[in-house]
Write a protein that holds these residues in place. Structure first.
Motif, PDB file in Angstrom:
ATOM      1  N   ASN A  73       0.857  -1.192   0.000  1.00 35.78           N
ATOM      2  CA  ASN A  73       0.000   0.000   0.000  1.00 35.78           C
ATOM      3  C   ASN A  73       0.893   1.242   0.000  1.00 35.78           C
ATOM      4  N   GLY A  74       0.294   2.395  -0.180  1.00 37.67           N
ATOM      5  CA  GLY A  74       1.054   3.633  -0.274  1.00 37.67           C
ATOM      6  C   GLY A  74       1.681   4.046   1.047  1.00 37.67           C
ATOM      7  N   THR A  75       0.999   3.732   2.138  1.00 35.06           N
ATOM      8  CA  THR A  75       1.526   4.098   3.456  1.00 35.06           C
ATOM      9  C   THR A  75       2.831   3.348   3.729  1.00 35.06           C
ATOM     10  N   THR A  76       2.840   2.049   3.461  1.00 31.06           N
ATOM     11  CA  THR A  76       4.060   1.254   3.661  1.00 31.06           C
ATOM     12  C   THR A  76       5.161   1.724   2.705  1.00 31.06           C
ATOM     13  N   PHE A  96      -1.987  19.940   5.330  1.00 32.98           N
ATOM     14  CA  PHE A  96      -3.119  19.821   4.407  1.00 32.98           C
ATOM     15  C   PHE A  96      -2.922  18.566   3.570  1.00 32.98           C
ATOM     16  N   THR A  97      -3.115  17.414   4.227  1.00 29.98           N
ATOM     17  CA  THR A  97      -2.863  16.123   3.587  1.00 29.98           C
ATOM     18  C   THR A  97      -3.635  15.047   4.317  1.00 29.98           C
ATOM     19  N   PHE A  98      -3.563  13.849   3.776  1.00 31.11           N
ATOM     20  CA  PHE A  98      -4.149  12.665   4.392  1.00 31.11           C
ATOM     21  C   PHE A  98      -3.298  12.292   5.614  1.00 31.11           C
ATOM     22  N   PRO A  99      -3.926  11.759   6.682  1.00 33.60           N
ATOM     23  CA  PRO A  99      -3.168  11.479   7.916  1.00 33.60           C
ATOM     24  C   PRO A  99      -1.942  10.590   7.723  1.00 33.60           C
ATOM     25  N   ALA A 100      -1.912   9.772   6.660  1.00 32.04           N
ATOM     26  CA  ALA A 100      -0.759   8.878   6.450  1.00 32.04           C
ATOM     27  C   ALA A 100       0.553   9.651   6.367  1.00 32.04           C
ATOM     28  N   THR A 101       0.528  10.875   5.849  1.00 38.57           N
ATOM     29  CA  THR A 101       1.781  11.624   5.647  1.00 38.57           C
ATOM     30  C   THR A 101       2.521  11.844   6.975  1.00 38.57           C
ATOM     31  N   TYR A 168       9.009  12.972  -1.688  1.00 37.77           N
ATOM     32  CA  TYR A 168       7.666  13.436  -2.068  1.00 37.77           C
ATOM     33  C   TYR A 168       6.611  12.389  -1.756  1.00 37.77           C
ATOM     34  N   ASP A 169       5.537  12.829  -1.109  1.00 37.55           N
ATOM     35  CA  ASP A 169       4.335  12.010  -1.028  1.00 37.55           C
ATOM     36  C   ASP A 169       3.582  12.277  -2.333  1.00 37.55           C
ATOM     37  N   ALA A 170       3.742  11.329  -3.271  1.00 37.19           N
ATOM     38  CA  ALA A 170       3.146  11.479  -4.610  1.00 37.19           C
ATOM     39  C   ALA A 170       1.891  10.611  -4.735  1.00 37.19           C
ATOM     40  N   ALA A 171       1.244  10.359  -3.588  1.00 35.93           N
ATOM     41  CA  ALA A 171       0.073   9.469  -3.566  1.00 35.93           C
ATOM     42  C   ALA A 171      -0.977   9.860  -4.603  1.00 35.93           C
ATOM     43  N   HIS A 172      -1.121  11.176  -4.850  1.00 34.65           N
ATOM     44  CA  HIS A 172      -2.173  11.655  -5.769  1.00 34.65           C
ATOM     45  C   HIS A 172      -1.665  11.845  -7.188  1.00 34.65           C
ATOM     46  N   ALA A 173      -0.362  11.691  -7.416  1.00 36.08           N
ATOM     47  CA  ALA A 173       0.250  12.306  -8.604  1.00 36.08           C
ATOM     48  C   ALA A 173       0.696  11.320  -9.682  1.00 36.08           C
ATOM     49  N   PHE A 192       4.123   6.573  -4.267  1.00 34.26           N
ATOM     50  CA  PHE A 192       2.777   6.602  -4.848  1.00 34.26           C
ATOM     51  C   PHE A 192       1.855   5.677  -4.065  1.00 34.26           C
ATOM     52  N   SER A 193       0.572   5.990  -4.089  1.00 32.94           N
ATOM     53  CA  SER A 193      -0.451   5.077  -3.575  1.00 32.94           C
ATOM     54  C   SER A 193      -1.246   4.535  -4.745  1.00 32.94           C
ATOM     55  N   PHE A 194      -1.489   3.227  -4.721  1.00 31.04           N
ATOM     56  CA  PHE A 194      -2.358   2.603  -5.727  1.00 31.04           C
ATOM     57  C   PHE A 194      -3.653   2.140  -5.067  1.00 31.04           C
ATOM     58  N   THR A 197      -9.100   4.391  -4.321  1.00 26.00           N
ATOM     59  CA  THR A 197      -9.634   5.753  -4.445  1.00 26.00           C
ATOM     60  C   THR A 197      -8.714   6.672  -5.254  1.00 26.00           C
ATOM     61  N   LYS A 198      -7.512   6.185  -5.590  1.00 28.53           N
ATOM     62  CA  LYS A 198      -6.593   7.025  -6.357  1.00 28.53           C
ATOM     63  C   LYS A 198      -6.836   6.816  -7.849  1.00 28.53           C
ATOM     64  N   VAL A 199      -6.292   7.688  -8.673  1.00 23.61           N
ATOM     65  CA  VAL A 199      -6.623   7.631 -10.099  1.00 23.61           C
ATOM     66  C   VAL A 199      -6.095   6.339 -10.727  1.00 23.61           C
TER      67      VAL A 199
HETATM   68  C1  LIG Z   1      -3.950   7.792  -0.003  1.00 17.23           C
HETATM   69  C2  LIG Z   1      -2.835   8.550   0.559  1.00 17.23           C
HETATM   70  C3  LIG Z   1      -1.770   7.947   1.239  1.00 17.23           C
HETATM   71  C4  LIG Z   1      -1.807   6.519   1.671  1.00 17.23           C
HETATM   72  O1  LIG Z   1      -1.900   5.580   0.656  1.00 17.23           O
HETATM   73  P1  LIG Z   1      -2.546   4.155   0.954  1.00 17.23           P
HETATM   74  O2  LIG Z   1      -2.284   3.421  -0.328  1.00 17.23           O
HETATM   75  O3  LIG Z   1      -4.009   4.349   1.212  1.00 17.23           O
HETATM   76  O4  LIG Z   1      -1.840   3.555   2.115  1.00 17.23           O
HETATM   77  C5  LIG Z   1      -0.694   8.728   1.629  1.00 17.23           C
HETATM   78  N1  LIG Z   1      -0.672  10.054   1.388  1.00 17.23           N
HETATM   79  C6  LIG Z   1      -1.688  10.673   0.769  1.00 17.23           C
HETATM   80  C7  LIG Z   1      -1.589  12.150   0.521  1.00 17.23           C
HETATM   81  C8  LIG Z   1      -2.816   9.958   0.355  1.00 17.23           C
HETATM   82  O5  LIG Z   1      -3.833  10.596  -0.209  1.00 17.23           O
END
Ligand SMILES: *Cc1c(COP(=O)(O)O)cnc(C)c1O
Length: 397
Positions: A73-76, A96-101, A168-173, A192-194, A197-199
């Motif tokens: 996952n993206g968090t790991t 201004f981000t998702f708590p994972a950051t 970079y947290d490129a989860a959205h990018a 990146f996050s896959f 909910t991501k694109v």
């Molecule tokens: C979704 C997201 C994550 C975490 O990714 P997961 O794949 O859900 O673990 C981290 N940072 C941001 C900004 C996100 O939107």
């Protein structure tokens, strides 16, 4: 289109079923069944199997990077990216981000230091970041919010002058580029996050990438418990592996990603056509030279000019079966685990605070029709037109 009476004022709901903020790309079930049949036949379900290797090769090409290590996952992925740099101290990031950051910073035994974002791009402000650097700063973790690239040139410059790495947290990018340079080639590492909910997604998954391969081997080790060979464990790794079934799903979604992004792009234009001139609505600033992935469509609501607060709009849209989301509210710095940090004060985070009170993400995904986008846009406009009555109804509830 003439404005229709809002559902809260006894009109009909705009939709007779819930329209969510996003929907994942779904591949052909038979194609997925064929891939899983091959996986089952091989009896190799995880640990760097054929599908995972193929997925990583294709992602490396697609993202124009030196390497791509997939994760469960993206968090790991982000957690491991920070770990790979062997950091100690404070990491400057955005609230201004998702708590994972910030969680990934804390899980590495590091301390998040929140800095304000720019009011226009919603991204970490490099000018504020530079002023916040201290001898304890060991890294900067900006987020490309909603897929809008950070000021990568400014962060590159700061990184070089201070000798501080950027992750970079490129989860959205996924798939975003700046002046024809792919987003994953900036900084020391990008995650990146896959997530579904991501694109781009593979249900659950993620990846760490970079422009040069110096950290690739270290990431592989950390992703697999630090196991070097049968007799050697080097470093405190975790289990961050992506398995074959998710890799197979990712391979199929990757075939559809360009079409998904272009469908979304057309819908974003359609939203803009109808909403750009509406008093009280504003939008994230995208700089020229940016190729977006249309991850999300967010409006910024000025309560005075629009007639309703963001929360009132969110509530009223709910009664129309339009499920909007307050991305990102609350700020990470407002959560109980971070609110006592010196950097979490509202005065330190004025732009982020203001944004988090105003933003609202509207439904956006490739399977949404242009008619549905029109209906959502027009519903939003009627809410503003009927604002006085809507306010009264909401207050009386
Ligand atoms: C979704 C997201 C994550 C975490 O990714 P997961 O794949 O859900 O673990 C981290 N940072 C941001 C900004 C996100 O939107």
């Amino acid at each position: 289109m003439s404005s229709t009476t809002p559902a809260l004022l006894s009109g009909h709901a705009a939709f007779d079923r819930e329209v969510f903020v996003t929907q994942p790309v779904i591949p052909d079930p038979q194609a997925y069944a064929d891939l899983t049949a091959a996986i089952f036949e091989s009896r190799w379900l995880t640990n760097n199997g054929a599908k995972t290797q193929q997925f990583e090769r294709q992602l490396t090409t697609h993202l124009g990077v030196a390497f791509c290590k997939t994760f469960c996952n993206g968090t790991t992925a982000l957690l491991t990216a920070l770990r790979a740099l062997g950091l100690k101290g404070e990491v400057i990031t955005t609230p201004f981000t998702f708590p994972a950051t910030p969680h990934c910073i804390e899980w590495n035994g590091l301390t998040p230091v929140f800095c304000d974002v720019r009011a226009d791009t919603y991204n970490l402000d490099p000018v504020v970041v530079e002023k916040s650097i201290t001898p304890a700063t060991c890294a900067i973790l900006p987020v490309h919010v909603f897929g809008n690239p950070c000021d990568v040139a400014a962060f590159e410059d700061i990184s070089q002058r201070y000798g501080i790495p950027i992750v970079y947290d490129a989860a959205h990018a996924f798939g975003v580029s700046v002046n024809n340079r792919q987003i994953g080639t900036f900084g020391s590492l990008s995650a990146f996050s896959f997530h579904a909910t991501k694109v781009f997604h593979c249900a659950e998954g993620g990846a760490v990438v970079a422009a040069d391969s110096s950290l690739a081997a270290r990431l592989s080790l950390l992703r697999n418990f630090g196991i070097v060979d049968e007799n050697t464990v080097s470093g405190i790794g975790l289990n961050g592996k992506l398995d074959e079934l998710h890799a197979a799903l990712g391979l199929l979604v990757l075939e559809q990603i360009d079409e998904e992004i272009s469908r979304r792009g057309a819908l974003v234009q359609r939203y803009h056509l109808q909403l750009d001139e509406v008093p009280g609505l504003a939008f994230q600033t995208i700089h020229p030279g940016t190729t977006l992935n249309n991850y999300n469509f967010t409006v910024e609501i000025d309560a005075e000019a629009f007639g309703l607060t963001r929360d009132q709009v969110h509530f009223a849209l709910r009664s129309e079966n339009i499920i909007s989301r307050k991305y990102f509210h609350p700020l990470c710095s407002e959560n109980e685990c971070y609110r006592d940090l010196a950097s979490s004060t509202e005065s330190n985070l004025a732009n982020a605070t203001r944004l988090s009170e105003r933003v609202l993400s509207l439904p956006l995904y490739g399977a949404l029709t242009s008619h549905e986008v029109d209906l959502i846009a027009q519903t939003l406009i009627s809410l503003s037109e009927y604002a006085g009555d809507v306010r009264q109804v909401i207050r009386s509830l």
